[in-house]
Design a protein around this motif. Structure first.
Motif, PDB file in Angstrom:
ATOM      1  N   UNK A  70       0.848  -1.191   0.000  1.00 41.53           N
ATOM      2  CA  UNK A  70       0.000   0.000   0.000  1.00 41.53           C
ATOM      3  C   UNK A  70       0.882   1.239   0.000  1.00 41.53           C
ATOM      4  N   UNK A  71       0.672   2.118  -0.986  1.00 44.20           N
ATOM      5  CA  UNK A  71       1.479   3.326  -1.148  1.00 44.20           C
ATOM      6  C   UNK A  71       0.549   4.520  -1.339  1.00 44.20           C
ATOM      7  N   UNK A  72       0.866   5.629  -0.683  1.00 40.74           N
ATOM      8  CA  UNK A  72       0.051   6.837  -0.827  1.00 40.74           C
ATOM      9  C   UNK A  72       0.175   7.378  -2.253  1.00 40.74           C
ATOM     10  N   UNK A  73      -0.959   7.489  -2.931  1.00 38.53           N
ATOM     11  CA  UNK A  73      -0.986   8.042  -4.279  1.00 38.53           C
ATOM     12  C   UNK A  73      -0.846   9.563  -4.244  1.00 38.53           C
ATOM     13  N   UNK A  74      -1.457  10.171  -3.246  1.00 42.85           N
ATOM     14  CA  UNK A  74      -1.323  11.599  -2.991  1.00 42.85           C
ATOM     15  C   UNK A  74      -1.211  11.771  -1.475  1.00 42.85           C
TER      16      UNK A  74
ATOM     17  N   UNK B 156      -8.630   6.921 -14.359  1.00 41.54           N
ATOM     18  CA  UNK B 156      -8.749   6.643 -12.932  1.00 41.54           C
ATOM     19  C   UNK B 156      -7.728   7.463 -12.130  1.00 41.54           C
ATOM     20  N   UNK B 157      -6.523   7.599 -12.663  1.00 41.34           N
ATOM     21  CA  UNK B 157      -5.506   8.430 -12.010  1.00 41.34           C
ATOM     22  C   UNK B 157      -6.000   9.876 -11.893  1.00 41.34           C
ATOM     23  N   UNK B 158      -6.564  10.377 -12.980  1.00 42.66           N
ATOM     24  CA  UNK B 158      -7.077  11.745 -12.984  1.00 42.66           C
ATOM     25  C   UNK B 158      -8.190  11.905 -11.960  1.00 42.66           C
ATOM     26  N   UNK B 159      -9.095  10.923 -11.884  1.00 46.11           N
ATOM     27  CA  UNK B 159     -10.224  10.996 -10.943  1.00 46.11           C
ATOM     28  C   UNK B 159      -9.728  10.959  -9.505  1.00 46.11           C
ATOM     29  N   UNK B 160      -8.817  10.047  -9.204  1.00 47.57           N
ATOM     30  CA  UNK B 160      -8.351   9.865  -7.832  1.00 47.57           C
ATOM     31  C   UNK B 160      -7.546  11.061  -7.347  1.00 47.57           C
ATOM     32  N   UNK B 161      -6.657  11.579  -8.200  1.00 53.29           N
ATOM     33  CA  UNK B 161      -5.798  12.694  -7.792  1.00 53.29           C
ATOM     34  C   UNK B 161      -6.472  14.049  -7.954  1.00 53.29           C
ATOM     35  N   UNK B 162      -7.613  14.058  -8.696  1.00 52.48           N
ATOM     36  CA  UNK B 162      -8.322  15.316  -8.980  1.00 52.48           C
ATOM     37  C   UNK B 162      -7.401  16.324  -9.660  1.00 52.48           C
ATOM     38  N   UNK B 163      -6.583  15.803 -10.586  1.00 56.99           N
ATOM     39  CA  UNK B 163      -5.577  16.625 -11.267  1.00 56.99           C
ATOM     40  C   UNK B 163      -5.448  16.149 -12.706  1.00 56.99           C
ATOM     41  N   UNK B 164      -5.494  17.077 -13.653  1.00 57.34           N
ATOM     42  CA  UNK B 164      -5.341  16.721 -15.065  1.00 57.34           C
ATOM     43  C   UNK B 164      -3.910  16.326 -15.407  1.00 57.34           C
ATOM     44  N   UNK B 165      -2.968  16.674 -14.540  1.00 59.65           N
ATOM     45  CA  UNK B 165      -1.571  16.318 -14.777  1.00 59.65           C
ATOM     46  C   UNK B 165      -1.200  15.102 -13.937  1.00 59.65           C
TER      47      UNK B 165
ATOM     48  N   UNK C 261      -0.237  15.294 -19.264  1.00 62.55           N
ATOM     49  CA  UNK C 261      -1.396  16.168 -19.117  1.00 62.55           C
ATOM     50  C   UNK C 261      -2.577  15.579 -19.882  1.00 62.55           C
ATOM     51  N   UNK C 262      -3.652  15.289 -19.168  1.00 63.52           N
ATOM     52  CA  UNK C 262      -4.850  14.736 -19.798  1.00 63.52           C
ATOM     53  C   UNK C 262      -5.657  15.886 -20.400  1.00 63.52           C
ATOM     54  N   UNK C 263      -5.945  15.778 -21.697  1.00 62.76           N
ATOM     55  CA  UNK C 263      -6.666  16.842 -22.408  1.00 62.76           C
ATOM     56  C   UNK C 263      -8.095  16.416 -22.718  1.00 62.76           C
ATOM     57  N   UNK C 264      -8.257  15.225 -23.303  1.00 60.79           N
ATOM     58  CA  UNK C 264      -9.589  14.805 -23.735  1.00 60.79           C
ATOM     59  C   UNK C 264      -9.659  13.278 -23.760  1.00 60.79           C
ATOM     60  N   UNK C 265      -9.945  12.693 -22.605  1.00 58.60           N
ATOM     61  CA  UNK C 265     -10.088  11.232 -22.527  1.00 58.60           C
ATOM     62  C   UNK C 265     -11.511  10.881 -22.104  1.00 58.60           C
TER      63      UNK C 265
END
Length: 210
Positions: free
Chosen positions: A94-98, A157-166, A206-210
């Motif tokens: 288990x590792x902290x993602x943020x 899923x990374x974008x959703x969990x971190x609430x960050x487009x980068x 950087x997520x633009x349009x997924x």
């Protein structure tokens, strides 16, 4: 600490249980990348997440990792519960993602609360059910989805969990978590960039349009 517990779990647990959590729980802050649980270790307490996100990983005989699922606010880890109850060594990392806040609950409280509080029993059962469903989704993704579809799902899923487009991950780190090679990930990311879906930067995406 009581206020944080109330905000995250007040809609789940009755007041008496919330009071006990505040009394016996240990508040902990971990930074992004900190390791909370290691494979092979014995677990003495279970986490209740207040904020942030933790990624749960498995490792094969060669040391390659596979991302199983994320824990978020209001969650706990059913695999951790299983190891606690059986006094078994952990089978996950288990590792902290943020940056994450959590309350650590002593193992001996699990059985006590299961007998004493219906809300705790329901919480444990729901946690098992949610984690099993997420594991099924992971298995289905590996077995049936093409790698490009898996990668898009991973980035979303990374974008959703971190609430960050980068997304602050290297190609190699993504390859580890998806249990594939860096060459494959780099090729697919470049393909997504050409389609205008993402923008590649040094050690980030950087997520633009997924």
């Amino acid at each position: 600490m009581k206020e944080k517990i109330q905000q995250s779990y007040g809609h789940i647990f009755e007041k008496e249980l919330l009071d006990e959590i505040a009394e016996v729980g240990v508040y902990k802050e971990v930074q992004k990348g900190d390791k909370l649980i290691e494979i092979g270790s014995y677990i003495k307490s279970i986490p209740l997440l207040i904020s942030g996100a933790i990624k749960i990983l498995r490792e094969d005989e060669d040391g390659d990792e596979l991302l199983l699922y994320y824990l978020e606010r209001g969650d706990t880890c059913s695999m951790t519960m299983t190891c606690c109850l059986g006094n078994q060594q952990s089978k996950i990392r288990a590792i902290a993602e943020i940056d994450t806040e959590l309350i650590m609950i002593p193992v001996n409280k699990m059985e006590q609360w299961s007998a004493k509080y219906k809300s705790w029993r329901n919480f444990v059962f729901d946690s098992y059910n949610n984690r099993i469903n997420e594991l099924f989704e992971t298995i289905d993704s590996i077995a049936f989805d093409k790698m490009d579809e898996r990668l898009i799902g991973y980035l979303k899923e990374k974008k959703r969990v971190t609430k960050d487009n980068t997304i602050q991950n290297t190609h190699q780190e993504i390859a580890y978590e998806m249990h594939t090679s860096r060459v494959v990930i780099s090729r697919l990311l470049k393909k997504l960039e050409k389609l205008g879906k993402i923008q590649l930067h040094r050690n980030s995406i950087e997520v633009i349009d997924l």
